[in-house]
Design a protein around this motif. Sequence first.
Motif, PDB file in Angstrom:
ATOM      1  N   GLU A  48       1.310  -1.451   0.236  1.00 56.47           N
ATOM      2  CA  GLU A  48      -0.208  -0.250   0.271  1.00 56.47           C
ATOM      3  C   GLU A  48       0.943   0.631   0.431  1.00 56.47           C
ATOM      4  OE1 GLU A  48      -2.710   0.044   2.762  1.00 56.47           O
ATOM      5  OE2 GLU A  48      -3.422  -2.185   2.745  1.00 56.47           O
ATOM      6  N   GLY A  49       0.565   2.294  -0.793  1.00 58.03           N
ATOM      7  CA  GLY A  49       0.765   3.877  -0.744  1.00 58.03           C
ATOM      8  C   GLY A  49       2.104   3.570  -1.835  1.00 58.03           C
ATOM      9  N   PRO A  50       3.023   4.429  -1.636  1.00 58.22           N
ATOM     10  CA  PRO A  50       3.502   4.372  -3.099  1.00 58.22           C
ATOM     11  C   PRO A  50       4.691   3.576  -2.952  1.00 58.22           C
ATOM     12  CG  PRO A  50       4.752   6.081  -1.058  1.00 58.22           C
ATOM     13  CD  PRO A  50       3.407   5.461  -0.401  1.00 58.22           C
ATOM     14  N   ALA A  51       4.947   3.075  -4.743  1.00 55.90           N
ATOM     15  CA  ALA A  51       6.258   2.165  -4.934  1.00 55.90           C
ATOM     16  C   ALA A  51       7.632   2.733  -4.547  1.00 55.90           C
ATOM     17  CB  ALA A  51       5.875   1.477  -6.598  1.00 55.90           C
ATOM     18  N   VAL A  52       8.006   0.860  -4.201  1.00 59.17           N
ATOM     19  CA  VAL A  52       8.910   1.381  -4.093  1.00 59.17           C
ATOM     20  C   VAL A  52      10.395   0.570  -4.927  1.00 59.17           C
ATOM     21  CG1 VAL A  52      10.748   0.666  -2.197  1.00 59.17           C
ATOM     22  CG2 VAL A  52       8.794   0.916  -1.689  1.00 59.17           C
ATOM     23  N   VAL A  53      10.878   1.558  -4.976  1.00 52.43           N
ATOM     24  CA  VAL A  53      11.865   0.766  -6.271  1.00 52.43           C
ATOM     25  C   VAL A  53      12.640   0.915  -5.805  1.00 52.43           C
ATOM     26  CG1 VAL A  53      10.860   1.986  -8.405  1.00 52.43           C
ATOM     27  CG2 VAL A  53      12.785   3.505  -6.998  1.00 52.43           C
ATOM     28  N   THR A  54      14.413  -0.240  -6.719  1.00 55.96           N
ATOM     29  CA  THR A  54      15.099  -0.891  -6.513  1.00 55.96           C
ATOM     30  C   THR A  54      16.073   0.666  -5.480  1.00 55.96           C
ATOM     31  OG1 THR A  54      15.476  -2.260  -7.777  1.00 55.96           O
ATOM     32  CG2 THR A  54      17.463  -1.859  -6.613  1.00 55.96           C
ATOM     33  N   PRO A  55      17.309   0.812  -4.707  1.00 57.49           N
ATOM     34  CA  PRO A  55      18.192   1.726  -4.691  1.00 57.49           C
ATOM     35  C   PRO A  55      19.129   2.774  -5.528  1.00 57.49           C
ATOM     36  CG  PRO A  55      18.088   0.267  -2.765  1.00 57.49           C
ATOM     37  CD  PRO A  55      16.827  -0.665  -3.945  1.00 57.49           C
ATOM     38  N   MET A  56      18.542   3.558  -6.517  1.00 56.75           N
ATOM     39  CA  MET A  56      19.601   4.237  -7.528  1.00 56.75           C
ATOM     40  C   MET A  56      20.836   4.150  -6.949  1.00 56.75           C
ATOM     41  SD  MET A  56      17.264   7.519  -8.394  1.00 56.75           S
ATOM     42  CE  MET A  56      18.792   8.910  -7.448  1.00 56.75           C
ATOM     43  N   ALA A  57      21.274   4.180  -5.632  1.00 52.06           N
ATOM     44  CA  ALA A  57      22.938   3.649  -5.141  1.00 52.06           C
ATOM     45  C   ALA A  57      23.277   2.072  -5.955  1.00 52.06           C
ATOM     46  CB  ALA A  57      22.935   3.700  -4.718  1.00 52.06           C
ATOM     47  N   VAL A  58      22.067   1.658  -6.005  1.00 52.61           N
ATOM     48  CA  VAL A  58      22.838   0.147  -6.616  1.00 52.61           C
ATOM     49  C   VAL A  58      23.019  -0.144  -8.254  1.00 52.61           C
ATOM     50  CG1 VAL A  58      21.600  -2.089  -6.933  1.00 52.61           C
ATOM     51  CG2 VAL A  58      21.463  -0.922  -4.731  1.00 52.61           C
ATOM     52  N   ASP A  59      22.190   0.738  -8.509  1.00 50.15           N
ATOM     53  CA  ASP A  59      22.396   1.119 -10.357  1.00 50.15           C
ATOM     54  C   ASP A  59      23.991   1.208 -10.091  1.00 50.15           C
ATOM     55  OD1 ASP A  59      19.775  -0.302 -10.889  1.00 50.15           O
ATOM     56  OD2 ASP A  59      19.192   1.527 -10.592  1.00 50.15           O
ATOM     57  N   ALA A  60      24.037   2.796  -9.023  1.00 53.98           N
ATOM     58  CA  ALA A  60      25.420   3.526  -9.742  1.00 53.98           C
ATOM     59  C   ALA A  60      26.818   2.841  -9.388  1.00 53.98           C
ATOM     60  CB  ALA A  60      25.205   4.862  -8.942  1.00 53.98           C
ATOM     61  N   LEU A  61      26.628   1.720  -8.352  1.00 53.52           N
ATOM     62  CA  LEU A  61      27.303   0.798  -8.241  1.00 53.52           C
ATOM     63  C   LEU A  61      27.773  -0.178  -9.055  1.00 53.52           C
ATOM     64  CD1 LEU A  61      26.927   0.647  -4.311  1.00 53.52           C
ATOM     65  CD2 LEU A  61      28.806   1.634  -4.896  1.00 53.52           C
ATOM     66  N   ILE A  62      26.805  -0.957  -9.591  1.00 50.85           N
ATOM     67  CA  ILE A  62      27.041  -1.778 -10.925  1.00 50.85           C
ATOM     68  C   ILE A  62      27.183  -1.400 -12.199  1.00 50.85           C
ATOM     69  CG2 ILE A  62      25.779  -3.061  -9.106  1.00 50.85           C
ATOM     70  CD1 ILE A  62      22.862  -3.582 -11.116  1.00 50.85           C
ATOM     71  N   GLU A  63      26.795   0.278 -12.533  1.00 55.92           N
ATOM     72  CA  GLU A  63      27.086   0.125 -13.465  1.00 55.92           C
ATOM     73  C   GLU A  63      27.924   0.228 -14.530  1.00 55.92           C
ATOM     74  OE1 GLU A  63      25.381   1.583 -17.389  1.00 55.92           O
ATOM     75  OE2 GLU A  63      23.846   1.459 -16.166  1.00 55.92           O
ATOM     76  N   PRO A  64      29.148   0.502 -13.619  1.00 51.22           N
ATOM     77  CA  PRO A  64      30.582   0.293 -14.374  1.00 51.22           C
ATOM     78  C   PRO A  64      31.050  -1.383 -14.464  1.00 51.22           C
ATOM     79  CG  PRO A  64      30.433   1.469 -12.184  1.00 51.22           C
ATOM     80  CD  PRO A  64      29.621   1.286 -12.542  1.00 51.22           C
ATOM     81  N   HIS A  65      30.537  -2.027 -14.069  1.00 45.78           N
ATOM     82  CA  HIS A  65      30.592  -3.517 -14.489  1.00 45.78           C
ATOM     83  C   HIS A  65      29.507  -4.001 -15.268  1.00 45.78           C
ATOM     84  CE1 HIS A  65      33.444  -3.480 -10.578  1.00 45.78           C
ATOM     85  NE2 HIS A  65      32.069  -2.598 -10.352  1.00 45.78           N
ATOM     86  N   LYS A  66      28.702  -3.746 -16.020  1.00 44.39           N
ATOM     87  CA  LYS A  66      28.273  -4.118 -16.474  1.00 44.39           C
ATOM     88  C   LYS A  66      28.692  -4.397 -17.762  1.00 44.39           C
ATOM     89  CE  LYS A  66      23.605  -2.149 -15.244  1.00 44.39           C
ATOM     90  NZ  LYS A  66      22.477  -1.145 -15.983  1.00 44.39           N
ATOM     91  N   THR A  67      28.152  -6.106 -18.528  1.00 43.05           N
ATOM     92  CA  THR A  67      28.559  -7.001 -19.522  1.00 43.05           C
ATOM     93  C   THR A  67      27.718  -6.281 -21.015  1.00 43.05           C
ATOM     94  OG1 THR A  67      27.629  -8.415 -19.565  1.00 43.05           O
ATOM     95  CG2 THR A  67      29.324  -8.762 -18.922  1.00 43.05           C
ATOM     96  N   THR A  68      28.639  -6.058 -22.660  1.00 47.59           N
ATOM     97  CA  THR A  68      27.779  -5.953 -23.381  1.00 47.59           C
ATOM     98  C   THR A  68      26.487  -7.336 -24.084  1.00 47.59           C
ATOM     99  OG1 THR A  68      29.278  -5.834 -24.800  1.00 47.59           O
ATOM    100  CG2 THR A  68      28.774  -3.171 -23.204  1.00 47.59           C
ATOM    101  N   GLY A  69      25.774  -6.545 -24.451  1.00 43.81           N
ATOM    102  CA  GLY A  69      25.130  -8.007 -25.891  1.00 43.81           C
ATOM    103  C   GLY A  69      24.209  -9.062 -24.560  1.00 43.81           C
ATOM    104  N   TRP A  70      24.401 -10.508 -24.746  1.00 44.14           N
ATOM    105  CA  TRP A  70      23.390 -11.292 -24.409  1.00 44.14           C
ATOM    106  C   TRP A  70      24.567 -11.302 -22.317  1.00 44.14           C
ATOM    107  CZ3 TRP A  70      25.506 -15.730 -23.952  1.00 44.14           C
ATOM    108  CH2 TRP A  70      26.429 -16.202 -24.733  1.00 44.14           C
ATOM    109  N   ILE A  71      25.588 -11.468 -22.996  1.00 45.31           N
ATOM    110  CA  ILE A  71      26.558 -12.035 -21.575  1.00 45.31           C
ATOM    111  C   ILE A  71      25.628 -11.906 -20.065  1.00 45.31           C
ATOM    112  CG2 ILE A  71      28.203 -12.888 -23.165  1.00 45.31           C
ATOM    113  CD1 ILE A  71      29.827 -11.020 -22.767  1.00 45.31           C
TER     114      ILE A  71
END
Length: 191
Positions: A168-191
């Motif tokens: 109930e109430g406003p939607a809770v999303v994954t913390p933005m800090a998580v996205d900021a921390l993992i972004e440099p480690h993302k692979t490209t394509g399907w892997i």
Amino acid sequence: MDYSFTVSGGSDPVTLAEAKAQMRVLHSNEDALIERIISAASRHVENRIGRNLVKRTVTYKREGFPRGGVPVVLPRPPVISITSITFVDPKGDTITLSPNDYFLAASLIEYWVLPKTAWPLAARGIPSVTIVYESGYGAMDSDVPEDLRHAVLLLVQHFYAHRSAVMEGPAVVTPMAVDALIEPHKTTGWI
């Protein structure tokens, strides 16, 4: 080209004690729940970045080898070592390649296996090539980059605080800090 891969083994990149300290949980009543949340948060980060964190075994199956000396891109880097490469030849025989027949190469984001001369002819129309290898940053949780370990801890805290799929109430999303921390480690394509 059809392909599939499975990942097995390994541990999580953060301990129960680290997760409890992050959340300031002083009791042991929910240790089993927290351990499940650690595993879920770890798999979530791994799936978002396309990488294994702690050493795991990957079994990658594909339909044939590419023609000539074209490399095979391996899913779920970083690759630690190749355990085996087997294939079914056009006659239906299963053959294991010698480690002297191929080598591992890498860029900043991808890992490939290449033949030293050319790939052998494998059966088509079925998953005829199986590559088994170890991938991850290492066997210990301390081998995992600290920013990825912190992202897992933030997710554990988030999942622990928001246990219901419907709220109930406003939607809770994954913390933005998580996205900021993992972004440099993302692979490209399907892997």
